[in-house]
Every structure is written in C-alpha cells, then in structure tokens.
Design an enzyme around this catalytic site. Structure first.
Site, PDB file in Angstrom:
ATOM      1  N   ASP A 157       0.044   4.979   0.993  1.00 27.12           N
ATOM      2  CA  ASP A 157      -0.461   5.816   2.129  1.00 27.12           C
ATOM      3  C   ASP A 157      -0.315   5.342   3.607  1.00 27.12           C
ATOM      4  OD1 ASP A 157      -0.524   8.496   0.506  1.00 27.12           O
ATOM      5  OD2 ASP A 157      -2.335   7.444  -0.122  1.00 27.12           O
ATOM      6  N   ASP A 183       0.899  -1.209   0.150  1.00 26.33           N
ATOM      7  CA  ASP A 183       0.111   0.172  -0.011  1.00 26.33           C
ATOM      8  C   ASP A 183       1.034   1.456  -0.051  1.00 26.33           C
ATOM      9  OD1 ASP A 183      -2.284   1.571   0.425  1.00 26.33           O
ATOM     10  OD2 ASP A 183      -1.795   1.653   2.514  1.00 26.33           O
TER      11      ASP A 183
END
Length: 276
Positions: free
Chosen positions: A77, A75
């Site tokens: 953020d 991922d």
C-alpha cells in the site's frame, strides 16, 4: 561515485549547477528524466538544491549494476500500489476517516503497527466479504512506473516480492496479476460471509517484514547486498534494514532518514536508472 539526478522536468541550468557543486567530470543522459554525473563528490548543498528544484538525487558507486541484485522486496500500500487498500475498504463501510487517521499515525511511527492493524480491522466488523472484491475491481491502481520496473527486473531474472501489513486478499491478487514470486500479508477472519473485525494468526508488522525478507533472502542464497527493499512508512524500517539498498518511496520522514535513497518526485521505474 556517480550522482543520479531524476525528475519530470529537468532544466539544463539545474544540471549544470548540480554538476558544478558535485565537481563531476561529465554528465551522461540516461533518459529525458534521468542523468548520470560521473566522478561526483557528495556536497552538503546538493540535497537542498535538489529539493528546491523538485529533483531526486542518488550517489551510487560507479560500476554498480542492476544485475548485481537478485531480489526486490516491496511494501504494497502506497508503494507498489497508489492506494491504501484498508482505507478503501473502510470507505465501503463508512469508516474511512477513522481508519485513515490511524493509518497516518502508524506511518509516522506514533503507534505500533500491530495495535494499529488491530484497531483498523475492528472498525471493519460486519463488512460483507464481497466488498473486498469491489475495492479490488474499482480502486486497484499501481504506483507510477511500477509495471515498467517489474517487467524489466523480472526479464533479467531478479525475484520480486511484496510484504504487506495489509491483507492477503489483495496481496495474493497483486502477486498473480504482476507475476511476483512471493507475497506475504495478514489475513481477515470471515464468518457467514462477513468480516469479524479480527486478524488471523500473527500480525505481520515491521519486525515481521524484516524477518520474512531475511528468510527469503537466505533461502535464495543471496547476501544482504544483493537485495533492494522499497517502502513508505515506519513499518518498513526493519525490511529496509535487511536489504543492501533501501528506497523510501514518497515516504514519511522516519523512513527517509534510514533509507539509502529517497524517491520524492519520480516513479518506481526510477530504480532502473540508478544502476549501470
């Protein structure tokens, strides 16, 4: 089974106590912040002890090597990056509290990611496109250990990928900056130099992340067991399900419950210490 103990301040008395609980045959030092306990046995008391001592633990099969893996999917953020890029964009538009509140509800799994992204993007309507570059230039920050981890895994031929529910503006720049092999994210609609508040195309959410990882994994001819996935929120669940090893990085409880390992105190370079 080996038990890996990691933390920024590991005390000898804690190591000895955990080794006794795990009935380990010996303790090997990996680094000053990581130790491997050999022939360890899972015990119910170990998680609580490690939590109290601010240590991360992982039971890893003996003989498992980092070179057994061929792909690491992350991922973006609050995982690869130490920021939530959409929250920082919102700050430029004076709507950060509203956007951040929706972000937190999403990471907890309270609302669907697609609905969340639609709501948050709508709040950015009429923001000048130049503000995106300003966020990247002034607020870009990698998570601790990210660069060290990436350099090492790339040096041994492991492919690296970011799959983000955020935006391609940042994901593409992260890919180029860090030499990642793949980057996938959502796309802002821009008209007359301003954001319209709309997302172009199909939104990449939890299901999309899982589908993308599976597709790339199969294209590379890798098995599920040859993939590591790392995330922090509910929208990473499907991605972790498509990996042999799922790591919850400073994550919400909903993801920790499903992950193979949780990193609560260490950086991303902790991955390098898990395997022999």
């Amino acid at each position: 089974m080996n038990l890996i103990i990691q933390g920024s301040d590991i005390q000898n008395n804690d190591l000895r106590a955990i080794a006794k609980l795990a009935q380990a045959s010996r303790i090997d030092r990996i680094t000053d912040e990581a130790f491997r306990m050999i022939d360890a046995q899972p015990q119910a008391e170990i998680p609580a002890y490690c939590e109290k001592a601010n240590l991360d633990y992982a039971f890893v099969p003996a003989g498992k090597k980092l070179t057994d893996f061929g792909l690491i999917s992350m991922d973006m953020d609050s995982t690869l990056l130490a920021i939530e890029s959409i929250d920082e964009i919102a700050d430029m538009h004076n709507v950060k509290p509203q956007v951040a509140e929706i972000t937190q509800r999403t990471m907890r799994g309270d609302i669907s990611f697609a609905e969340s992204l639609t709501q948050r993007t709508a709040l950015l309507k009429d923001l000048p496109q130049e503000a995106l570059q300003k966020v990247y230039d002034e607020r870009f920050r990698l998570s601790p250990g990210a660069e060290k981890m990436l350099k090492h895994v790339q040096s041994i031929g492991i492919k690296t990928m970011v799959i983000s529910g955020g935006y391609t503006f940042f994901a593409d720049r992260v890919k180029d900056r860090l030499g990642l092999d793949y980057a996938f994210a959502n796309t802002f609609e821009v008209q007359d130099g301003k954001l319209t508040g709309q997302v172009l195309g199909k939104i990449i959410g939890s299901t999309g992340k899982g589908e993308i990882l599976k597709k790339i994994r199969e294209e590379l001819g890798l098995s599920k067991e040859q993939v590591i996935a790392i995330g922090d929120g509910a929208n990473d669940l499907k991605m972790l399900e498509e990996a042999g090893v799922g790591i919850a990085f400073h994550a919400k409880p909903i993801l920790k419950e499903q992950a193979t390992y949780s990193f609560n105190h260490i950086g991303l370079d902790g991955i390098l210490n898990l395997f022999e």
